[in-house]
Design a protein around this motif. Sequence first.
Motif, PDB file in Angstrom:
ATOM      1  N   PRO A   1       0.836  -1.207   0.000  1.00 41.93           N
ATOM      2  CA  PRO A   1       0.000   0.000   0.000  1.00 41.93           C
ATOM      3  C   PRO A   1       0.872   1.258   0.000  1.00 41.93           C
ATOM      4  O   PRO A   1       1.743   1.420   0.863  1.00 41.93           O
ATOM      5  CB  PRO A   1      -0.810  -0.132   1.293  1.00 41.93           C
ATOM      6  CG  PRO A   1      -0.837  -1.594   1.569  1.00 41.93           C
ATOM      7  CD  PRO A   1       0.469  -2.134   1.081  1.00 41.93           C
ATOM      8  N   THR A   2       0.643   2.141  -0.954  1.00 39.60           N
ATOM      9  CA  THR A   2       1.524   3.295  -1.167  1.00 39.60           C
ATOM     10  C   THR A   2       1.611   4.192   0.057  1.00 39.60           C
ATOM     11  O   THR A   2       2.704   4.561   0.499  1.00 39.60           O
ATOM     12  CB  THR A   2       1.038   4.110  -2.374  1.00 39.60           C
ATOM     13  OG1 THR A   2       0.870   3.254  -3.498  1.00 39.60           O
ATOM     14  CG2 THR A   2       2.035   5.205  -2.707  1.00 39.60           C
ATOM     15  N   GLY A   3       0.458   4.563   0.617  1.00 39.29           N
ATOM     16  CA  GLY A   3       0.446   5.468   1.764  1.00 39.29           C
ATOM     17  C   GLY A   3       1.168   4.892   2.967  1.00 39.29           C
ATOM     18  O   GLY A   3       1.948   5.581   3.639  1.00 39.29           O
ATOM     19  N   LYS A   4       0.922   3.610   3.253  1.00 40.25           N
ATOM     20  CA  LYS A   4       1.564   2.966   4.410  1.00 40.25           C
ATOM     21  C   LYS A   4       3.063   2.822   4.185  1.00 40.25           C
ATOM     22  O   LYS A   4       3.864   2.999   5.116  1.00 40.25           O
ATOM     23  CB  LYS A   4       0.927   1.586   4.657  1.00 40.25           C
ATOM     24  CG  LYS A   4      -0.575   1.626   4.891  1.00 40.25           C
ATOM     25  CD  LYS A   4      -0.927   2.434   6.126  1.00 40.25           C
ATOM     26  CE  LYS A   4      -2.421   2.392   6.422  1.00 40.25           C
ATOM     27  NZ  LYS A   4      -3.221   2.994   5.330  1.00 40.25           N
TER      28      LYS A   4
ATOM     29  N   ASP B   1      -3.887   5.345   0.823  1.00 40.41           N
ATOM     30  CA  ASP B   1      -3.183   4.571  -0.192  1.00 40.41           C
ATOM     31  C   ASP B   1      -3.659   4.914  -1.595  1.00 40.41           C
ATOM     32  O   ASP B   1      -2.887   4.861  -2.547  1.00 40.41           O
ATOM     33  CB  ASP B   1      -3.372   3.072   0.066  1.00 40.41           C
ATOM     34  CG  ASP B   1      -2.813   2.658   1.422  1.00 40.41           C
ATOM     35  OD1 ASP B   1      -1.702   3.102   1.759  1.00 40.41           O
ATOM     36  OD2 ASP B   1      -3.497   1.910   2.139  1.00 40.41           O
ATOM     37  N   SER B   2      -4.909   5.267  -1.718  1.00 40.26           N
ATOM     38  CA  SER B   2      -5.509   5.611  -3.010  1.00 40.26           C
ATOM     39  C   SER B   2      -6.840   6.299  -2.740  1.00 40.26           C
ATOM     40  O   SER B   2      -7.314   6.331  -1.592  1.00 40.26           O
ATOM     41  CB  SER B   2      -5.712   4.352  -3.854  1.00 40.26           C
ATOM     42  OG  SER B   2      -6.721   3.532  -3.273  1.00 40.26           O
TER      43      SER B   2
END
Length: 218
Positions: A5-8, A124-125
Amino acid sequence: MQRFPTGKYITVNFFLWGVVLTCMGACTSFKSFMVARFFLGVFESCLNPGFVLITSSWWKREEQPARIAIWYCANGVISIPSGFIFYGVAHMHARGLFPYQWMFIFFGIFTVCLGIGLYWLLPDSPVSARWLSERERLIAVERLKSNKTGVKNNHHKWTQVKEALLDPKVWMLVAGVFIHNMTNSLQTSFQGLILKSEFPQKMVTYLSFCHNFTLGSR
């Protein structure tokens, strides 16, 4: 960053970046600085690509350059308030620690706290954004149809890596970033020494000479 996950992923690296930055306040030798600086670069390296990935998952292709320029300008804008902070910290007279150590500690703790906050602030999105309703999430995803890339692709394709390595525009971008960063540290780390030295006065004298020479030749 593509698989997780991008944000995490960015949040974890941002937090560890702050931890290493804080630990640099304990460095007192060249070796310790180099070890800390190495890991600082490791955790920092994903931030710009991560921000680009986030930007591409929220805005359409024609909207992305302006958004990237806005958050990239923060590199220059932050130097305005940080200069005043550096000046204040440099005049601290705390026993046992030098001013440069307090700078690493202050900004490191601030980065750690911000990294903790990113866990709730950075989605994340658009699909996982907590502050959007179901209808707003659907609209955010529908807007990206024109990109023909989707919100995120978790599959790594070596054909795309080969295509990027053979694209001259990619190497032009690499060269631009490389040349820019050759002077970036000089401008940010040693700006105070440059302004305090005799170099500015000599430059003014040189420019005055050129100006007077040009008028005389006319």
